[in-house]
Motif scaffolding. Structure first.
Motif, PDB file in Angstrom:
ATOM      1  N   ILE A  34      43.751  64.163  45.632  1.00 19.95           N
ATOM      2  CA  ILE A  34      42.389  64.612  45.322  1.00 19.95           C
ATOM      3  C   ILE A  34      41.882  65.519  46.437  1.00 19.95           C
ATOM      4  CG2 ILE A  34      40.001  63.846  45.070  1.00 19.95           C
ATOM      5  CD1 ILE A  34      41.161  61.305  43.698  1.00 19.95           C
TER       6      ILE A  34
ATOM      7  N   HIS B 191      39.555  52.695  43.543  1.00 22.91           N
ATOM      8  CA  HIS B 191      40.658  52.247  42.680  1.00 22.91           C
ATOM      9  C   HIS B 191      41.887  53.137  42.792  1.00 22.91           C
ATOM     10  CE1 HIS B 191      38.125  49.212  40.967  1.00 22.91           C
ATOM     11  NE2 HIS B 191      37.193  50.126  40.714  1.00 22.91           N
ATOM     12  N   GLU B 192      41.820  54.172  43.638  1.00 25.10           N
ATOM     13  CA  GLU B 192      42.948  55.080  43.818  1.00 25.10           C
ATOM     14  C   GLU B 192      43.820  54.603  44.975  1.00 25.10           C
ATOM     15  OE1 GLU B 192      43.642  57.607  41.866  1.00 25.10           O
ATOM     16  OE2 GLU B 192      41.806  57.461  40.700  1.00 25.10           O
ATOM     17  N   SER B 193      45.086  54.932  44.907  1.00 20.59           N
ATOM     18  CA  SER B 193      45.998  54.625  46.008  1.00 20.59           C
ATOM     19  C   SER B 193      45.801  55.660  47.118  1.00 20.59           C
ATOM     20  CB  SER B 193      47.439  54.653  45.522  1.00 20.59           C
ATOM     21  OG  SER B 193      47.804  55.967  45.135  1.00 20.59           O
TER      22      SER B 193
ATOM     23  N   PHE C 293      36.624  56.697  45.930  1.00 22.20           N
ATOM     24  CA  PHE C 293      37.555  56.383  44.853  1.00 22.20           C
ATOM     25  C   PHE C 293      38.306  55.090  45.193  1.00 22.20           C
ATOM     26  CE2 PHE C 293      37.216  61.035  45.168  1.00 22.20           C
ATOM     27  CZ  PHE C 293      36.650  61.303  43.931  1.00 22.20           C
TER      28      PHE C 293
ATOM     29  N   SER D  53      47.112  59.001  45.884  1.00 22.48           N
ATOM     30  CA  SER D  53      46.223  59.634  44.904  1.00 22.48           C
ATOM     31  C   SER D  53      44.983  60.215  45.572  1.00 22.48           C
ATOM     32  CB  SER D  53      45.804  58.626  43.838  1.00 22.48           C
ATOM     33  OG  SER D  53      46.909  58.192  43.103  1.00 22.48           O
ATOM     34  N   ALA D  54      44.448  59.499  46.551  1.00 19.58           N
ATOM     35  CA  ALA D  54      43.284  60.004  47.282  1.00 19.58           C
ATOM     36  C   ALA D  54      43.652  61.281  48.034  1.00 19.58           C
ATOM     37  CB  ALA D  54      42.765  58.949  48.246  1.00 19.58           C
TER      38      ALA D  54
END
Length: 44
Positions: free
Chosen positions: A22, A13-15, A11, A18-19
């Motif tokens: 997930i 494009h995730e910070s 991922f 955010s990762a």
């Protein structure tokens, strides 16, 4: 740490935060009172 690095690659494009969200949701730690670490504690 391996899974976190893998999530960042999957991922891009995730910070960091955010990762980690997930990963926590995948491993079942999302709604059990666990808090997502801050970006500073992840990068330290």
């Amino acid at each position: 740490m391996f899974y976190f690095t893998l999530a960042l690659c999957l991922f891009p494009h995730e910070s960091y935060r955010s990762a980690m969200k997930i990963l926590m949701s995948v491993f079942g730690r999302g709604g059990q009172g666990y808090r997502v670490p801050t970006t500073g504690s992840i990068g330290a």
